[in-house]
Design a protein around this motif. Structure first.
Motif, PDB file in Angstrom:
ATOM      1  N   LEU A 178       0.828  -1.200   0.000  1.00 32.50           N
ATOM      2  CA  LEU A 178       0.000   0.000   0.000  1.00 32.50           C
ATOM      3  C   LEU A 178       0.865   1.254   0.000  1.00 32.50           C
ATOM      4  N   LEU A 179       1.955   1.233   0.754  1.00 31.79           N
ATOM      5  CA  LEU A 179       2.862   2.380   0.762  1.00 31.79           C
ATOM      6  C   LEU A 179       3.521   2.553  -0.603  1.00 31.79           C
ATOM      7  N   ASP A 180       3.903   1.445  -1.231  1.00 30.41           N
ATOM      8  CA  ASP A 180       4.473   1.521  -2.582  1.00 30.41           C
ATOM      9  C   ASP A 180       3.473   2.131  -3.568  1.00 30.41           C
ATOM     10  N   MET A 181       2.222   1.737  -3.461  1.00 31.41           N
ATOM     11  CA  MET A 181       1.197   2.271  -4.371  1.00 31.41           C
ATOM     12  C   MET A 181       1.029   3.771  -4.188  1.00 31.41           C
ATOM     13  N   LEU A 182       0.997   4.221  -2.946  1.00 35.47           N
ATOM     14  CA  LEU A 182       0.829   5.649  -2.681  1.00 35.47           C
ATOM     15  C   LEU A 182       2.046   6.441  -3.151  1.00 35.47           C
ATOM     16  N   ASP A 183       3.230   5.891  -2.944  1.00 34.62           N
ATOM     17  CA  ASP A 183       4.439   6.545  -3.447  1.00 34.62           C
ATOM     18  C   ASP A 183       4.391   6.659  -4.971  1.00 34.62           C
ATOM     19  N   ASN A 184       3.884   5.633  -5.611  1.00 42.37           N
ATOM     20  CA  ASN A 184       3.882   5.595  -7.073  1.00 42.37           C
ATOM     21  C   ASN A 184       3.022   6.705  -7.684  1.00 42.37           C
ATOM     22  N   VAL A 185       1.944   7.087  -6.994  1.00 42.52           N
ATOM     23  CA  VAL A 185       1.097   8.171  -7.502  1.00 42.52           C
ATOM     24  C   VAL A 185       1.463   9.509  -6.864  1.00 42.52           C
ATOM     25  N   GLU A 186       2.555   9.487  -6.078  1.00 43.29           N
ATOM     26  CA  GLU A 186       3.073  10.697  -5.428  1.00 43.29           C
ATOM     27  C   GLU A 186       2.056  11.326  -4.490  1.00 43.29           C
ATOM     28  N   ALA A 187       1.324  10.460  -3.780  1.00 40.58           N
ATOM     29  CA  ALA A 187       0.424  10.952  -2.742  1.00 40.58           C
ATOM     30  C   ALA A 187       1.237  11.323  -1.507  1.00 40.58           C
ATOM     31  N   GLU A 188       0.699  12.217  -0.696  1.00 42.25           N
ATOM     32  CA  GLU A 188       1.341  12.565   0.574  1.00 42.25           C
ATOM     33  C   GLU A 188       0.802  11.638   1.653  1.00 42.25           C
ATOM     34  N   ILE A 189       1.671  10.820   2.213  1.00 48.93           N
ATOM     35  CA  ILE A 189       1.269   9.830   3.207  1.00 48.93           C
ATOM     36  C   ILE A 189       1.191  10.483   4.582  1.00 48.93           C
ATOM     37  N   MET A 190       0.043  10.304   5.243  1.00 53.78           N
ATOM     38  CA  MET A 190      -0.170  10.851   6.584  1.00 53.78           C
ATOM     39  C   MET A 190      -0.346   9.684   7.555  1.00 53.78           C
ATOM     40  N   PRO A 191       0.713   9.310   8.321  1.00 54.69           N
ATOM     41  CA  PRO A 191       0.642   8.148   9.208  1.00 54.69           C
ATOM     42  C   PRO A 191      -0.385   8.330  10.324  1.00 54.69           C
ATOM     43  N   LEU A 192      -1.188   7.292  10.540  1.00 53.61           N
ATOM     44  CA  LEU A 192      -2.240   7.296  11.553  1.00 53.61           C
ATOM     45  C   LEU A 192      -1.885   6.316  12.669  1.00 53.61           C
ATOM     46  N   ALA A 193      -1.752   6.828  13.876  1.00 54.13           N
ATOM     47  CA  ALA A 193      -1.399   5.990  15.027  1.00 54.13           C
ATOM     48  C   ALA A 193      -2.558   5.068  15.399  1.00 54.13           C
ATOM     49  N   CYS A 194      -2.211   3.860  15.876  1.00 56.61           N
ATOM     50  CA  CYS A 194      -3.206   2.850  16.247  1.00 56.61           C
ATOM     51  C   CYS A 194      -2.877   2.270  17.612  1.00 56.61           C
ATOM     52  N   ASP A 195      -3.847   1.621  18.215  1.00 57.93           N
ATOM     53  CA  ASP A 195      -3.606   0.801  19.398  1.00 57.93           C
ATOM     54  C   ASP A 195      -4.231  -0.566  19.155  1.00 57.93           C
ATOM     55  N   GLU A 196      -4.470  -1.327  20.215  1.00 56.08           N
ATOM     56  CA  GLU A 196      -4.971  -2.693  20.038  1.00 56.08           C
ATOM     57  C   GLU A 196      -6.387  -2.759  19.487  1.00 56.08           C
ATOM     58  N   HIS A 197      -7.104  -1.612  19.466  1.00 54.38           N
ATOM     59  CA  HIS A 197      -8.476  -1.592  18.944  1.00 54.38           C
ATOM     60  C   HIS A 197      -8.579  -0.932  17.578  1.00 54.38           C
ATOM     61  N   GLY A 198      -7.434  -0.511  17.011  1.00 49.34           N
ATOM     62  CA  GLY A 198      -7.451   0.103  15.691  1.00 49.34           C
ATOM     63  C   GLY A 198      -7.001   1.553  15.707  1.00 49.34           C
ATOM     64  N   PRO A 199      -7.298   2.300  14.657  1.00 47.88           N
ATOM     65  CA  PRO A 199      -6.887   3.704  14.570  1.00 47.88           C
ATOM     66  C   PRO A 199      -7.396   4.524  15.752  1.00 47.88           C
TER      67      PRO A 199
ATOM     68  N   PRO B  15       5.434   4.192   7.568  1.00 55.53           N
ATOM     69  CA  PRO B  15       5.838   5.499   7.061  1.00 55.53           C
ATOM     70  C   PRO B  15       6.474   6.365   8.133  1.00 55.53           C
ATOM     71  N   GLY B  16       6.455   5.899   9.375  1.00 58.42           N
ATOM     72  CA  GLY B  16       7.033   6.648  10.484  1.00 58.42           C
ATOM     73  C   GLY B  16       8.416   6.158  10.849  1.00 58.42           C
ATOM     74  N   ASN B  17       8.821   6.399  12.091  1.00 55.68           N
ATOM     75  CA  ASN B  17      10.170   6.033  12.531  1.00 55.68           C
ATOM     76  C   ASN B  17      10.166   4.969  13.624  1.00 55.68           C
ATOM     77  N   LYS B  18       9.098   4.194  13.735  1.00 58.69           N
ATOM     78  CA  LYS B  18       9.060   3.132  14.730  1.00 58.69           C
ATOM     79  C   LYS B  18      10.080   2.059  14.385  1.00 58.69           C
ATOM     80  N   GLN B  19      10.694   1.485  15.401  1.00 57.11           N
ATOM     81  CA  GLN B  19      11.653   0.403  15.211  1.00 57.11           C
ATOM     82  C   GLN B  19      10.990  -0.911  15.646  1.00 57.11           C
ATOM     83  N   PHE B  20      10.734  -1.793  14.678  1.00 55.20           N
ATOM     84  CA  PHE B  20      10.112  -3.072  14.999  1.00 55.20           C
ATOM     85  C   PHE B  20      10.400  -4.064  13.879  1.00 55.20           C
ATOM     86  N   ILE B  21      10.098  -5.319  14.127  1.00 53.75           N
ATOM     87  CA  ILE B  21      10.188  -6.355  13.104  1.00 53.75           C
ATOM     88  C   ILE B  21       8.878  -7.133  13.100  1.00 53.75           C
TER      89      ILE B  21
END
Length: 442
Positions: free
Chosen positions: A191-212, A409-415
């Motif tokens: 999904l991030l690749d698709m948005l980059d491909n159309v040059e959209a501006e990605i706005m990261p949305l924070a989530c928790d265990e119940h969703g956005p 799209p953010g700077n979180k460090q995870f695997i």
């Protein structure tokens, strides 16, 4: 790492456009080879006497042109030498070399847990209009099978060649360059690749265990977002699912806006949770995609997209540049499986096996002092201090996982660690390696 003095001497035009253009030329000619790490934003900005924002904007242009990749502490590096539209994040998954013995990067279904397609395909070839060039949006049999189970009353329907084909159709058809698109952080890599491909501006949305998070969504709406993409059932990276209460909260926030809502149900029928779609409140601006690949078979390449008639028609028209319609044989086969009791029992069994395999790893990590929530899906999300350290540590032990930078799209460090093929024989050694990778100990 490229030599900073050599590099800055060649950047005579220090505008965003000038830096990006010169960089692209140096990479294309091979003066800066593929794989080279570039100076940090702050380091280069100081050397050139410009603001860090100028360097970040230049790197952003090069990322959209698919020649550099990376972010945050992992740094920016050259990933290609041709300005070719391609899914950079997705293409980098799986290139881990011959030393890898346990590939846990792809959260793919276990072939042994997929339904036997023989009977379904025999049903498929009996479909009406076989070998016709008539471009139907969806076959009557598939529509009859999916409509009663859809999470809201949709106006129009379209069969597509898989979930990502549907999502790409939406992005290519409905989004323009510079469009501000809200998307969960993390999300699906492609999904991030698709948005980059159309040059959209990605706005990261924070989530928790119940969703956005409703508050985070409200803040992004105030910044001029025009669309929102999220996963309403089991999330591909974190395993969370949007609860009914959270869906109601999100609906209250969205009631004051007119943004397009796109729901990507990629895990489909393998999700253990019901779908509380925002289409229940906003059917006139919600597009919902349901994929059948992970539960019924990747080679079926089938998903269904439904939503407002005018939007679905635009996507269908765009598809006429290519295939025009999705195989009626595959549509008929999936329609039959959706109504076949034996197939549905098989899907239920697969869902339970995936749950058991996920818990194998969760229990092994808990024994070593790391307790993670038992959510859903085919993978686990593990926070780490350094993705780079985690990847190197695991690769040295023959294990490949997905670094967070591929789906964030953010700077979180995870695997992200796939559990879909997890076996009791390997789980202890994998858990041991993961604890070393995240900086934990027994």
């Amino acid at each position: 790492m490229v030599d900073l003095t050599w590099f800055t001497a060649r950047l005579t035009d220090v505008s965003v456009k000038g830096i990006a253009a010169k960089m692209a030329t140096l990479i294309h000619t091979g003066e800066i080879p593929v794989g080279t790490h570039l100076p940090s934003v702050r380091e280069l900005a100081e050397a050139l006497g410009v603001s860090p924002a100028t360097i970040s904007a230049a790197w952003g242009q090069l990322k959209r042109q698919k020649v550099v990749t990376g972010k945050g502490r992992s740094g920016i590096r050259v990933c290609g030498n041709y300005l070719t539209p391609r899914p950079v994040r997705f293409e980098q998954i799986g290139n881990y070399g011959d030393a890898i013995r346990a590939d846990l990067a792809m959260a793919s279904p276990d072939p042994a847990l997929l339904p036997d397609l023989q009977a379904a395909m025999l049903q498929g070839i009996q479909c009406p209009l076989l070998n016709s060039y008539q471009r139907d949006a969806i076959s009557p049999a598939l529509l009859a099978a999916v409509k009663p189970r859809w999470p809201f009353q949709a106006e129009a329907w379209l069969a597509t060649d898989g979930g990502f084909d549907a999502m790409n159709g939406i992005v290519q058809t409905l989004f323009r360059p510079g469009e501000k698109v809200i998307i969960e952080d993390p999300t699906a890599t492609r999904l991030l690749d698709m948005l980059d491909n159309v040059e959209a501006e990605i706005m990261p949305l924070a989530c928790d265990e119940h969703g956005p998070l409703p508050g985070a969504l409200a803040m992004l709406l105030s910044k001029g977002a025009t669309a929102m993409i999220y996963q309403p059932t089991t999330h591909s990276a974190t395993g969370h699912s949007v609860s009914q209460a959270r869906s109601e909260e999100l609906a209250k926030v969205l009631a004051g806006s007119s943004i397009l809502i796109v729901e990507d149900n990629g895990i489909g029928d393998l999700s253990a949770h019901p779908c509380f779609s925002l289409g229940h409140w906003f059917p006139e601006r919600t597009l919902h995609v349901h994929s059948f690949s992970k539960a019924y078979g990747p080679d079926l390449r089938l998903a269904v997209l439904a939503g407002p008639l005018d939007l679905v028609k635009r996507i269908q028209s765009w598809r006429n540049f290519g295939a025009g319609w999705t195989s009626r044989i595959l549509q008929q086969a999936v329609a039959w499986m959706l109504q076949d009791e034996a197939t549905q029992r098989h899907i239920q069994h697969a869902r339970e096996v995936y749950r058991q395999r996920r818990r194998l790893l969760l229990n092994a990590l808990a024994k070593r002092g790391l307790t993670l929530p038992d959510r859903d899906g085919l993978s686990l999300c593990l926070p780490v201090q350094s993705e780079q350290f985690a990847m190197i540590t695991l690769a040295a032990r023959g294990i490949a996982v997905l670094p967070g930078e591929r789906c964030s799209p953010g700077n979180k460090q995870f695997i992200r660690v796939s559990t879909s093929m997890m076996t009791a024989e390997k789980v202890e050694s994998i858990a041991e390696a993961l604890m070393l990778a995240i900086g934990g100990s027994r």
